[in-house]
Design a protein around this motif. Structure first.
Motif, PDB file in Angstrom:
ATOM      1  N   THR A   1      61.094  18.265  48.677  1.00  0.00           N
ATOM      2  CA  THR A   1      61.227  19.378  49.829  1.00  0.00           C
ATOM      3  C   THR A   1      61.618  18.610  51.161  1.00  0.00           C
ATOM      4  O   THR A   1      62.611  19.309  51.734  1.00  0.00           O
ATOM      5  N   TRP A   2      60.923  17.587  51.525  1.00  0.00           N
ATOM      6  CA  TRP A   2      61.167  16.983  52.827  1.00  0.00           C
ATOM      7  C   TRP A   2      62.668  16.415  53.041  1.00  0.00           C
ATOM      8  O   TRP A   2      63.289  16.815  53.932  1.00  0.00           O
ATOM      9  N   ARG A   3      63.148  15.932  51.892  1.00  0.00           N
ATOM     10  CA  ARG A   3      64.446  15.439  51.940  1.00  0.00           C
ATOM     11  C   ARG A   3      65.599  16.645  51.847  1.00  0.00           C
ATOM     12  O   ARG A   3      66.584  16.376  52.641  1.00  0.00           O
TER      13      ARG A   3
ATOM     14  N   PHE B   1      65.144  19.544  53.180  1.00  0.00           N
ATOM     15  CA  PHE B   1      65.248  20.269  54.332  1.00  0.00           C
ATOM     16  C   PHE B   1      65.882  19.362  55.318  1.00  0.00           C
ATOM     17  O   PHE B   1      66.508  19.823  56.510  1.00  0.00           O
ATOM     18  N   GLY B   2      65.734  18.051  55.300  1.00  0.00           N
ATOM     19  CA  GLY B   2      66.359  17.114  56.278  1.00  0.00           C
ATOM     20  C   GLY B   2      67.967  17.265  56.078  1.00  0.00           C
ATOM     21  O   GLY B   2      68.607  17.169  57.129  1.00  0.00           O
TER      22      GLY B   2
ATOM     23  N   TRP C   1      56.825  17.203  47.125  1.00  0.00           N
ATOM     24  CA  TRP C   1      56.788  17.097  48.624  1.00  0.00           C
ATOM     25  C   TRP C   1      57.871  16.277  49.013  1.00  0.00           C
ATOM     26  O   TRP C   1      58.629  16.701  50.039  1.00  0.00           O
ATOM     27  N   VAL C   2      58.104  15.166  48.583  1.00  0.00           N
ATOM     28  CA  VAL C   2      59.414  14.379  49.031  1.00  0.00           C
ATOM     29  C   VAL C   2      60.629  14.949  48.732  1.00  0.00           C
ATOM     30  O   VAL C   2      61.439  14.891  49.374  1.00  0.00           O
TER      31      VAL C   2
END
Length: 151
Positions: A59-61, A63-64, A56-57
């Motif tokens: 993926t979040w990073r 896409f950021g 999750w982290v």
């Protein structure tokens, strides 16, 4: 007749000089876009390798990075038409860099990312000067968005 003394401020510089500075600033922002695309590619690689505890982290990073590619591209394309955007991205990169310096070199990812973000914030600040990014605020004042919201 007395002639006013002219200095080499942005208002009195020749148009070719201003265009050259603007072009150099836009090239710097294009370099920032390319560096951020490289970070995105690295993020995709990290996503593929991530376990359930990190997916999750990562993926979040990752896409950021896409968001920052877009923000940097907007600044490269329209450097004097995006009020607050220069300051927003410089503030973010500066804050991350300061935090990374505070963490120190014991955390490998932080040490590497801090060096990269210091380069990025330096390139962005130089591009801001060359492109006269502060002039984007004149677009904001001319449009008076608060007044438009009230009517």
């Amino acid at each position: 007749m007395n002639q006013p003394i002219q200095n080499k401020s942005a208002a009195t510089q020749s148009a070719p000089a201003l265009r050259l500075k603007d072009k150099i600033g836009r090239v710097l922002m294009t370099i920032v876009v390319l560096l951020t695309l490289a970070a995105f590619a690295d993020g995709v690689h990290r996503m593929v390798l991530a376990g359930p505890d990190r997916i999750w982290v990562e993926t979040w990073r990752t896409f950021g990075y896409v968001v920052f590619v877009g923000l940097f591209a907007l600044l490269a394309l329209r450097p004097r038409n995006m009020p607050a955007l220069w300051e927003l991205v410089m503030g973010h990169k500066l804050a991350v860099s300061i935090y990374g310096l505070w963490l120190g070199s014991e955390i490998l990812d932080a040490a590497i990312a801090t060096k990269i973000d210091l380069v990025l914030v330096s390139l962005i600040a130089l591009a801001w000067v060359l492109c006269r990014g502060w002039m984007a605020w004149s677009v904001w004042r001319a449009a008076d968005p608060i007044e438009e919201l009230l009517h």
